[in-house]
Design an enzyme around this catalytic site. Sequence first.
Site, mmCIF file in Angstrom:
data_model
loop_
_atom_site.group_PDB
_atom_site.id
_atom_site.type_symbol
_atom_site.label_atom_id
_atom_site.label_comp_id
_atom_site.label_asym_id
_atom_site.label_seq_id
_atom_site.Cartn_x
_atom_site.Cartn_y
_atom_site.Cartn_z
ATOM 1 N NE ARG A 112 -2.000 -7.680 13.310
ATOM 2 C CZ ARG A 112 -3.189 -7.990 12.392
ATOM 3 N NH1 ARG A 112 -3.820 -9.095 12.644
ATOM 4 N NH2 ARG A 112 -3.253 -7.157 11.555
ATOM 5 C CG HIS A 144 -11.408 -3.802 11.101
ATOM 6 N ND1 HIS A 144 -10.608 -3.007 10.100
ATOM 7 C CD2 HIS A 144 -10.561 -4.784 11.245
ATOM 8 C CE1 HIS A 144 -9.307 -3.925 9.968
ATOM 9 N NE2 HIS A 144 -9.566 -4.886 10.584
ATOM 10 C CG HIS A 182 -1.689 1.096 12.975
ATOM 11 N ND1 HIS A 182 -1.105 2.018 11.976
ATOM 12 C CD2 HIS A 182 -2.065 0.275 12.248
ATOM 13 C CE1 HIS A 182 -1.415 1.531 10.976
ATOM 14 N NE2 HIS A 182 -1.789 0.324 11.033
ATOM 15 C CE1 TYR A 192 -4.757 1.979 11.220
ATOM 16 C CE2 TYR A 192 -5.336 1.072 13.473
ATOM 17 C CZ TYR A 192 -5.062 0.848 12.128
ATOM 18 O OH TYR A 192 -5.130 -0.389 11.501
ATOM 19 C CD GLU A 229 -6.721 -7.165 9.936
ATOM 20 O OE1 GLU A 229 -5.881 -7.502 9.589
ATOM 21 O OE2 GLU A 229 -7.134 -6.042 10.152
ATOM 22 C CD GLU A 236 -0.596 -3.933 10.718
ATOM 23 O OE1 GLU A 236 -1.470 -4.602 11.246
ATOM 24 O OE2 GLU A 236 -0.690 -2.901 10.147
ATOM 25 C CD1 TRP A 260 -1.899 7.161 10.566
ATOM 26 C CD2 TRP A 260 -1.532 5.498 9.435
ATOM 27 N NE1 TRP A 260 -3.264 6.705 10.082
ATOM 28 C CE2 TRP A 260 -2.826 5.594 9.485
ATOM 29 C CE3 TRP A 260 -0.961 4.322 8.890
ATOM 30 C CZ2 TRP A 260 -3.924 4.790 8.689
ATOM 31 C CZ3 TRP A 260 -1.930 3.442 8.036
ATOM 32 C CH2 TRP A 260 -3.142 3.823 7.893
ATOM 33 C CG ASP A 282 -3.917 -2.310 14.963
ATOM 34 O OD1 ASP A 282 -2.786 -2.054 15.518
ATOM 35 O OD2 ASP A 282 -4.033 -2.334 13.752
ATOM 36 C CG ASP A 329 -3.461 -2.546 2.922
ATOM 37 O OD1 ASP A 329 -4.376 -3.049 3.820
ATOM 38 O OD2 ASP A 329 -2.416 -2.571 3.153
ATOM 39 C CG ASN A 352 -2.138 0.661 1.093
ATOM 40 O OD1 ASN A 352 -2.150 1.646 0.078
ATOM 41 N ND2 ASN A 352 -3.044 0.838 2.069
ATOM 42 C CD GLU A 404 -3.426 -5.298 14.772
ATOM 43 O OE1 GLU A 404 -4.553 -5.580 14.982
ATOM 44 O OE2 GLU A 404 -2.985 -5.121 13.637
ATOM 45 N NE ARG A 454 -8.963 -2.865 14.219
ATOM 46 C CZ ARG A 454 -8.266 -2.238 12.965
ATOM 47 N NH1 ARG A 454 -7.027 -2.484 12.678
ATOM 48 N NH2 ARG A 454 -8.710 -1.081 12.502
ATOM 49 C CG HIS A 481 -1.664 -7.249 8.227
ATOM 50 N ND1 HIS A 481 -0.963 -6.406 7.299
ATOM 51 C CD2 HIS A 481 -2.878 -6.439 8.303
ATOM 52 C CE1 HIS A 481 -1.284 -5.212 7.179
ATOM 53 N NE2 HIS A 481 -2.639 -5.252 7.673
HETATM 54 O O1 KDG Z 1 -1.708 -0.429 4.693
HETATM 55 C C1 KDG Z 1 -1.512 -0.507 6.082
HETATM 56 C C2 KDG Z 1 -2.845 -1.394 6.589
HETATM 57 O O2 KDG Z 1 -2.832 -2.627 6.040
HETATM 58 C C3 KDG Z 1 -2.985 -1.301 8.099
HETATM 59 O O3 KDG Z 1 -3.074 -0.018 8.509
HETATM 60 C C4 KDG Z 1 -4.206 -2.260 8.542
HETATM 61 O O4 KDG Z 1 -3.112 -2.333 10.845
HETATM 62 C C5 KDG Z 1 -3.988 -2.758 9.988
HETATM 63 C C6 KDG Z 1 -4.826 -3.971 10.404
HETATM 64 O O5 KDG Z 1 -4.444 -4.256 11.329
HETATM 65 O O6 KDG Z 1 -5.603 -4.362 9.560
HETATM 66 MG MG MG Z 2 -2.944 -3.481 12.371
#
Ligand code: KDG
Ligand code: MG
Length: 454
Positions: free
Chosen positions: A335, A169, A264, A206, A391, A314, A454, A262, A368, A84, A288, A194, A364
């Site tokens: 993951r 999600h 992130h 996020y 997921e 991920e 991010w 998550d 994307d 992505n 996560e 989630r 993961h």
């Molecule tokens: O491209 C980034 C995404 O795949 C990511 O932000 C998704 O963190 C993610 C998740 O747990 O699905």
């Molecule tokens: Mg994630």
Amino acid sequence: MATRSHDSGRRNFFKLTGAAALGALGASPPLRGGQAVAKSSRGLPPLKITDVRVIVTSPGRNYVLVKILTSEPGLYGVGDATLNGRELAVATALEKHIAPLLIGRDPDQIEDTWQYLYRGSYWRGGPVQVTAVAGVDLALWDIKGKRAGMPLYQLLGGRTRVGALAYTHASGRDFVEVEDAVRRGMERGFKCVRAQVAIPGLEGTYGTSARRKSEETAGRVDQQGELPETEIFEPSPYLRIVPKLFEHLRAKLGDEVELLHDTHEKLAPIQAARLARELEPYHLFFLEDLLRPEHKESFRLIRQHSTTPLAMGELFNSIWDCVPLITEQLIDYIRCGVSHIGGVTAARKVAALAEAFQVKTAWHGAADLGPPVHAAHVALDISIPNFGVQEMVFFPEVTREVIPGGPTFKDGTMDVSDAAGLGTDVNEELAKKYPYRRSYLPTARRQDGAVQDW
Ligand code: KDG
Ligand code: MG
């Protein structure tokens, strides 16, 4: 959309290698083009890769697909190599550097091809190169399955379970919106959800729908052609609101639904330890990606403070990223995405390593990653002993038309059909109607303007 081919007429693979020298060593079976010549499989004629097509298309969002054709008419495999926001870097690596190396090789020798591409480049690793190798790897497993007349999970050892427990999600601007979204997931059959909530007063968070662009919408066609958006993140309000969200969800939804969250990779180690500890009363299925991928050793600190189950990976690109977390039992779920860790060839080794340390998998499965990767995830999920959770996303109609096939969902679990190989494909003609458009993931900053993960 770009479709770029490398056919056998353009180069002669065998001229470039030390076949004669290797043959003189008396190796058995004989070596050809640096690759051991395989004896015929089940009486099937020897096979060669004749063409590699890199298809970049945007049906709903950008995808990079790898189609590998063979000397057997009609026998080909399709893999996914989407990264992505950096799609064209992978596409270029594939078409300029990797595809020429594949012409003339035996598609059945997947492990050898993986080693050759991963270690043979000398400059190993990194998300661009590894995702490119994974696209090839998935296409080769697809070919092997079709040749054997078996779905991938059969090649991996056969079924160990009836289906793969899936999670979806749920997000919202406040607790009630998140609660409603979790309920919708449960009504759809999900047993695991989630949950993410916006941080009041901040410019987006996020994974929430508080802003136009979220992790789920980022990269979608309606978000393309722009420069990255910037979200604002502050750890203190985030750390205050997340435990309250789960307190609310448990009070309203009870104990049965499995809840996940998550972070992130946003937090510093001591913040992550605090969050994990404060979430303990709400019994998450897992928490996560607490830390940046660079700080694996800091998971020791979190473990000292909390029994909340942890998932990570991920952003990992190799089994060596996973090793310390698994062997020290610092996480409970690994993951990584199968395409971002190097394909089925790499992921099954990660799963086997994790099995030895009672760590489970949670590949993961975001939007994307294309349908061939999701199919590979579920093939692994239903064939390994240490599967944890999967997921999942529902792809829009347009994606399913261009990249047909992929896992199915029923009663909270995912499964794959018995189609040979991965059970996915690409409609090349239709793909041309959805050309690539530049897109980026969002970026993040603190309120004082400093860059934030991010
Ligand atoms: O491209 C980034 C995404 O795949 C990511 O932000 C998704 O963190 C993610 C998740 O747990 O699905
Ligand atoms: Mg994630």
